[in-house]
Design an enzyme around this catalytic site. Sequence first.
Site, mmCIF file in Angstrom:
data_model
loop_
_atom_site.group_PDB
_atom_site.id
_atom_site.type_symbol
_atom_site.label_atom_id
_atom_site.label_comp_id
_atom_site.label_asym_id
_atom_site.label_seq_id
_atom_site.Cartn_x
_atom_site.Cartn_y
_atom_site.Cartn_z
ATOM 1 C CE LYS A 35 -41.334 61.655 -66.151
ATOM 2 N NZ LYS A 35 -41.294 62.995 -65.288
ATOM 3 C CB THR A 36 -47.501 60.349 -63.441
ATOM 4 O OG1 THR A 36 -46.241 59.636 -63.284
ATOM 5 C CG2 THR A 36 -48.439 59.079 -62.916
ATOM 6 C CG ASP A 220 -45.441 56.717 -65.211
ATOM 7 O OD1 ASP A 220 -44.451 57.352 -65.811
ATOM 8 O OD2 ASP A 220 -46.181 57.019 -64.103
ATOM 9 C CD GLU A 221 -41.202 56.375 -62.858
ATOM 10 O OE1 GLU A 221 -40.045 56.725 -63.272
ATOM 11 O OE2 GLU A 221 -41.814 56.999 -61.882
ATOM 12 C CD GLN A 251 -37.270 61.443 -62.308
ATOM 13 O OE1 GLN A 251 -37.781 60.923 -61.335
ATOM 14 N NE2 GLN A 251 -38.006 62.000 -63.162
ATOM 15 N NE ARG A 608 -38.824 61.967 -56.408
ATOM 16 C CZ ARG A 608 -39.423 62.324 -57.851
ATOM 17 N NH1 ARG A 608 -40.759 61.760 -57.820
ATOM 18 N NH2 ARG A 608 -38.619 62.448 -58.934
HETATM 19 N N1 LIG Z 1 -50.837 71.376 -65.256
HETATM 20 C C1 LIG Z 1 -50.804 71.237 -64.230
HETATM 21 N N2 LIG Z 1 -51.198 72.040 -63.305
HETATM 22 C C2 LIG Z 1 -51.068 71.861 -61.803
HETATM 23 N N3 LIG Z 1 -50.345 70.864 -61.294
HETATM 24 C C3 LIG Z 1 -49.871 70.251 -62.231
HETATM 25 C C4 LIG Z 1 -49.941 70.037 -63.282
HETATM 26 N N4 LIG Z 1 -49.299 69.190 -64.063
HETATM 27 C C5 LIG Z 1 -48.948 68.302 -63.061
HETATM 28 N N5 LIG Z 1 -49.269 68.927 -61.694
HETATM 29 C C6 LIG Z 1 -48.755 68.496 -60.408
HETATM 30 O O1 LIG Z 1 -47.332 68.253 -60.274
HETATM 31 C C7 LIG Z 1 -46.710 67.272 -59.721
HETATM 32 C C8 LIG Z 1 -46.057 66.408 -60.560
HETATM 33 O O2 LIG Z 1 -46.856 65.534 -61.272
HETATM 34 P P1 LIG Z 1 -46.274 64.280 -61.903
HETATM 35 O O3 LIG Z 1 -46.256 63.451 -60.632
HETATM 36 O O4 LIG Z 1 -47.274 63.894 -62.984
HETATM 37 O O5 LIG Z 1 -45.084 64.453 -62.530
HETATM 38 P P2 LIG Z 1 -43.990 63.415 -63.008
HETATM 39 O O6 LIG Z 1 -43.576 64.038 -64.257
HETATM 40 O O7 LIG Z 1 -44.691 62.214 -63.286
HETATM 41 O O8 LIG Z 1 -42.791 63.132 -61.983
HETATM 42 P P3 LIG Z 1 -41.712 62.088 -61.822
HETATM 43 O O9 LIG Z 1 -40.726 62.271 -62.874
HETATM 44 O O10 LIG Z 1 -41.265 62.332 -60.350
HETATM 45 O O11 LIG Z 1 -42.476 60.786 -61.839
HETATM 46 C C9 LIG Z 1 -48.316 66.674 -59.121
HETATM 47 O O12 LIG Z 1 -48.396 67.018 -57.802
HETATM 48 C C10 LIG Z 1 -49.178 66.953 -60.242
HETATM 49 O O13 LIG Z 1 -50.586 66.808 -59.878
HETATM 50 MG MG LIG Z 2 -44.295 60.245 -62.431
#
Ligand SMILES: Nc1ncnc2c1ncn2[C@@H]1O[C@H](COP(=O)(O)OP(=O)(O)OP(=O)(O)O)[C@@H](O)[C@H]1O
Ligand SMILES: [Mg+2]
Length: 721
Positions: A35-36, A220-221, A251, A608
Amino acid sequence: MDISEIIDPLNPAQREAVTAESGNRLVLAGAGSGKTRVLVHRVAWLIRVEQAPPWAILAVTFTNKAAREMKARIEEILATPIGGMWVGTFHGLANRFLRAHWQEAGLPHSFQILDADDQYRLIRRTLKALELDEARWPPRRAMGFVNQCKDEGLRPRHLDDEGDPYRKRMIAIYREYQSACERGGLVDFGELLLRAHEVLREQAAVRHQYQERFAHILVDEFQDTNAIQYAWLRLLSGDHDNLFLVGDDDQSIYGWRGARVENIQSFQKDYANTTVVRLEQNYRSTGNILTVANALIAHNPSRLGKRLWTNDGAGEPVRQFAAFNELDEARFVIERIRQHIQVDGYRRDECAILYRTTAQSRLFEEVLIQAEIPYRVYGGLRFFERAEIRDALAYLRLVANPDDDAAFERAVNTPPRGLGPRTLDLLRDQARAAGTSLWRAARDQLEREALAPRAAKALRAFVALIEQQRARSDRPLAALAADLLVATDLPGFYLKGKDDRGQDRVENLEQLVDTVARFEAETSEDEGDAGDRLASFLAHAALEAGEAQADPDADGVQLMTLHSAKGLEFPIVFLVGLEERLFPHSLSLDDPRRLEEERRLCYVGMTRAMHQLYLTHAEKRHLHGKETYPQPSRFLREMPTEPVESVRGSRAQSRPTPQRHGQEADDGLRLGQRVCHPTFGEGVVLDCEGRGASARVQVNFADAGTKWLVLAYAKLAPAAQ
Ligand SMILES: Nc1ncnc2c1ncn2[C@@H]1O[C@H](COP(=O)(O)OP(=O)(O)OP(=O)(O)O)[C@@H](O)[C@H]1O
Ligand SMILES: [Mg+2]
């Protein structure tokens, strides 16, 4: 135009979200699904492909640290600076907005932000002014009431006492507290949001200006926004259909602070034309970690429902360790960290210890220090919260705004100037009666020569000190800070002090001067207009107080609460203290909704972890000054047994004689024998070790779970077969 850097690192679902045409979007997806990443790439896309100027973009993050990282990442992708873009937390952005519109907001030019500690003091003074007894009207409760009202957008005039005398009193406290804030030009965290919201709501010209300006609003969040933040977003966006929100209902962990996960549903209702995007592939964690985390969160009844999968392998099992006390737990964790560093080649900062309450960090710190492993604690006493720094900041605040009563109270007798409580009470009474600040009351008393000579002399020196510094406000900030240290002799005061941290404190004060200098260097281009750099530094200090450590680059094992781990990821994660009443916290046990929030917090902690997750609990723990024998957390029971493996760790370290495992204990207890304990009831002997006074047995009690007991004290009797 090269867009490969923007879209290549994305999967098809992410790509769709990033490149979507304008319109409201909600990216609703689980932990680690990117997402981020999507948010960051979306901004890059808007600037590079849609040609949106950076100043037309507003991005909201949950912490200041996340904001800095987001900005850096976008600049890296675009290979160009993106000055002018608004990116920050809701509080940081509201502050920025109010600094630009202080007149419309009815605030003084250099309004000061009250952090939680200042707010608490001001609430206490308010209670005193109203002659209310703190025992009957606890200041924390009053503060909670005020903050809750503000988070919901309510002023005292909107509140109805509903015939309830308790509520009536709380409203009176809110009213009095608010007028004290107005007199001193003080703004608490809730007020930042509320005031910014009111300006946007009531002043059409300002509202239109920002609605025109921000063609794109990204958050975000989103699951942890509160009522006023959501209302704020709605006003800023108007009917432009330009909201891009990402979040995960599983979350949502700030309900206790007013966050409303319902905002996710409201958003879909309020904006009928919203497209919802779901991401289900997780890129962070191993299959085993996901299986266990998914199984845990499935115990929450009210979910929007989603499942995460990963292409990566199952990985290591999730490891669980039952320590026999908290020291054993800490030693196990540190021993494992040492192995991961020395044997597996992980860096120290790739290992994180996550806990439910800040008090848990102390023991881990001690063991880390003994083991000579560097570490850093987030969310402990942060730089800007340390007593000596707050003292120095109080002087800076008075220079910025002498009517700041909270700063006046702090500075006037630190270092001691011989002003007695009678003189100070007199000033407080005078200020209250005349509806002015302590500073004005002090000057008035001096002018009228109404004070005893000794008190007058001391107060005059104090007033002169502040005025001299105010008269030279054109110096660089660092020079001002350094001059203040000399003029107040705070360093001398701390060196003379009895506590043995004097030298430490002096070093911190010196570091403050460096921090000020760095701030000034970094912001000179950004916040050019700030005829008031001092005010903007003080706002920065108040807003940062919630986070960052002084040395962000240190490579150390990371210690933090589960709440502050949100959004982060670490290869190795230790989730410690998984015990009933600690986690889930005792305050949440009676309320099903809060219990669900605790479970989400556990889910956040587990997700995490990238490669290896450890879950630990202790069978004996000192809690609130008492020795307790906690049950393992219900969350452990809710996890599947399959990819979870129990480890017997470094018990040898904290046990005197580890030999002789699994045989017969000294007084003839056999493995598998049924025994009876006066407190824990009936159980089965699982293991024995040691001899004589140090002999221990492990017993699985039917009601109290598995425990290690010292045989000599345990008073175990064979149970009737
Ligand atoms: N398409 C992709 N290919 C490879 N790595 C990815 C891809 N998308 C995300 N990632 C990696 O996966 C991990 C999680 O991504 P991110 O932090 O954006 O998730 P999130 O959904 O924001 O998580 P959270 O809910 O914990 O905030 C990061 O290390 C990111 O770089
Ligand atoms: Mg995130």
